[in-house]
Design a protein around this motif. Structure first.
Motif, short mmCIF file in Angstrom:
data_model
loop_
_atom_site.label_atom_id
_atom_site.label_comp_id
_atom_site.label_asym_id
_atom_site.label_seq_id
_atom_site.Cartn_x
_atom_site.Cartn_y
_atom_site.Cartn_z
N ASN A 56 7.52 -58.58 46.14
CA ASN A 56 5.90 -58.67 45.43
C ASN A 56 5.88 -59.95 44.75
O ASN A 56 4.91 -60.00 44.31
N PHE A 57 6.73 -60.90 45.05
CA PHE A 57 6.41 -62.19 44.32
C PHE A 57 6.77 -63.28 45.50
O PHE A 57 7.67 -64.23 45.12
N ALA A 58 6.00 -63.20 46.51
CA ALA A 58 6.22 -64.16 47.79
C ALA A 58 5.44 -65.48 47.37
O ALA A 58 4.42 -65.61 48.10
N TYR A 59 5.86 -66.00 46.44
CA TYR A 59 5.08 -67.20 45.77
C TYR A 59 5.00 -68.56 46.94
O TYR A 59 4.07 -69.44 46.92
N ARG A 60 5.93 -68.35 47.97
CA ARG A 60 5.73 -69.69 48.86
C ARG A 60 4.74 -69.18 50.12
O ARG A 60 4.36 -70.08 50.60
N ARG A 61 4.52 -68.12 50.06
CA ARG A 61 3.40 -67.64 51.11
C ARG A 61 2.14 -67.92 50.70
O ARG A 61 1.67 -67.89 49.44
N HIS A 62 1.26 -68.61 51.61
CA HIS A 62 0.03 -68.83 50.95
C HIS A 62 -1.06 -67.63 50.68
O HIS A 62 -0.49 -66.51 51.20
N GLY A 63 -1.85 -67.79 49.69
CA GLY A 63 -2.41 -66.70 49.08
C GLY A 63 -2.28 -66.40 47.77
O GLY A 63 -1.48 -67.12 47.15
N THR A 64 -2.94 -65.59 47.18
CA THR A 64 -2.78 -65.15 45.83
C THR A 64 -1.31 -64.64 45.53
O THR A 64 -0.97 -63.50 46.07
N PHE A 65 -0.71 -65.10 44.36
CA PHE A 65 0.38 -64.40 43.87
C PHE A 65 0.43 -64.03 42.57
O PHE A 65 1.20 -63.25 41.99
N HIS A 66 -0.70 -64.28 41.95
CA HIS A 66 -0.87 -63.61 40.41
C HIS A 66 -2.22 -64.18 40.13
O HIS A 66 -2.93 -64.80 40.44
N PHE A 67 -2.51 -63.31 38.66
CA PHE A 67 -3.72 -63.55 38.09
C PHE A 67 -3.15 -63.58 36.70
O PHE A 67 -2.01 -63.20 36.40
N ALA A 68 -4.14 -64.08 35.99
CA ALA A 68 -3.77 -64.22 34.34
C ALA A 68 -4.80 -63.48 33.41
O ALA A 68 -6.20 -63.50 33.84
N VAL A 69 -4.19 -62.96 32.31
CA VAL A 69 -5.25 -62.32 31.19
C VAL A 69 -4.80 -63.19 30.00
O VAL A 69 -3.53 -63.98 30.16
N GLN A 70 -5.48 -63.04 29.12
CA GLN A 70 -5.50 -63.75 27.99
C GLN A 70 -5.57 -62.71 26.73
O GLN A 70 -6.39 -61.91 26.63
N ASP A 71 -4.48 -62.92 25.76
CA ASP A 71 -4.38 -62.15 24.79
C ASP A 71 -3.73 -62.72 23.55
O ASP A 71 -2.66 -63.21 23.70
N PRO A 72 -4.61 -63.03 22.11
CA PRO A 72 -3.77 -63.78 21.05
C PRO A 72 -2.71 -63.24 20.65
O PRO A 72 -1.58 -63.68 20.08
N ASN A 73 -2.59 -61.75 20.78
CA ASN A 73 -1.41 -60.84 20.43
C ASN A 73 -0.44 -60.72 21.55
O ASN A 73 -0.18 -59.35 21.95
N LEU A 74 -0.05 -61.57 22.39
CA LEU A 74 0.69 -61.71 23.52
C LEU A 74 1.73 -60.64 23.53
O LEU A 74 1.92 -59.89 24.21
N GLU A 75 2.68 -60.88 22.40
CA GLU A 75 3.81 -60.07 22.35
C GLU A 75 3.72 -58.60 22.22
O GLU A 75 4.35 -57.81 22.64
N ASP A 76 2.39 -58.06 21.51
CA ASP A 76 2.10 -56.79 21.24
C ASP A 76 1.57 -56.06 22.68
O ASP A 76 1.94 -54.96 22.91
N LEU A 77 1.05 -56.80 23.38
CA LEU A 77 0.57 -56.48 24.83
C LEU A 77 1.70 -56.33 25.79
O LEU A 77 1.98 -55.35 26.39
N LEU A 78 2.38 -57.44 25.71
CA LEU A 78 3.60 -57.18 26.38
C LEU A 78 4.62 -55.83 26.03
O LEU A 78 4.87 -55.16 26.97
N GLU A 79 4.68 -55.46 24.91
CA GLU A 79 5.49 -54.33 24.36
C GLU A 79 4.70 -52.88 25.31
O GLU A 79 5.18 -51.96 25.58
N LYS A 80 3.35 -52.94 24.91
CA LYS A 80 2.54 -51.69 25.67
C LYS A 80 2.64 -51.76 27.21
O LYS A 80 2.83 -50.69 27.65
N ILE A 81 2.85 -53.06 27.68
CA ILE A 81 3.18 -52.91 29.12
C ILE A 81 4.24 -52.38 29.58
O ILE A 81 4.65 -51.52 30.10
N ILE A 82 5.33 -52.73 29.00
CA ILE A 82 6.63 -52.23 29.33
C ILE A 82 6.83 -50.71 28.85
O ILE A 82 7.36 -50.16 29.44
#
Length: 165
Positions: free
Chosen positions: A89-115
């Motif tokens: 699921n992380f074929a970063y050497r393969r051409h094409g999209t391998f991730h997107f990004a979001v922004q949150d000033p409370n990154l650590e709080d969002l990380l806890e919710k994701i986990i």
């Protein structure tokens, strides 16, 4: 003459369980649901023909939902009949999209919710430009193995020279 930069409209993500993905991205990530899950079949309807143009013959049916980020970027979720998990699921050497990004000033709080919702943290939270800017980032996976990155600050501030000098 330099062309005018285009705006970003949306991204399409394939997931194994559309209902669970809509729940994750709306309840954990806070995205707005702008079109509830619906089914599209390979037929002669306008949407059926358009999907056949994109996917070719034999896609049979799919489920789709539309969400939106706080800044209006579309987040289109697809559940295809017969979907399969990739070997890597992380074929970063393969051409094409391998991730997107979001922004949150409370990154650590969002990380806890994701986990807590079944996602994974792929790396420790890291500082971008330590001692220069108070910016952090981390790569994560949603509960379905889709990889994305979280920034504490905007893309422009993160990479612009002198943004915090």
């Amino acid at each position: 003459m330099t062309p005018t930069p285009r705006t970003f409209s949306h991204i399409g993500i394939s997931v194994p369980d559309l209902d669970a993905a809509v729940k994750f991205y709306s309840e954990v990530m806070g995205f707005y649901v702008i079109m509830q899950p619906s089914e599209v079949t390979e037929d002669d309807s306008a949407i059926g023909v358009m999907c056949s143009d994109v996917f070719g013959p034999g896609w049979d049916r799919l489920r789709i939902a539309h969400l939106s980020t706080a800044d209006g970027i579309g987040f289109e979720l697809f559940e295809f009949k017969g979907n399969e998990e990739p070997d890597d699921n992380f074929a970063y050497r393969r051409h094409g999209t391998f991730h997107f990004a979001v922004q949150d000033p409370n990154l650590e709080d969002l990380l806890e919710k994701i986990i807590a919702a079944g996602g994974k943290q792929r790396m420790p939270v890291r500082e971008y430009f330590p001692d220069e800017k108070p910016f952090r980032m981390v790569y994560v996976e949603d509960p379905f193995g889709v990889i994305f990155e979280i920034y504490s600050h905007s893309y422009g501030l993160t990479y612009s020279a002198g943004a915090y000098s």
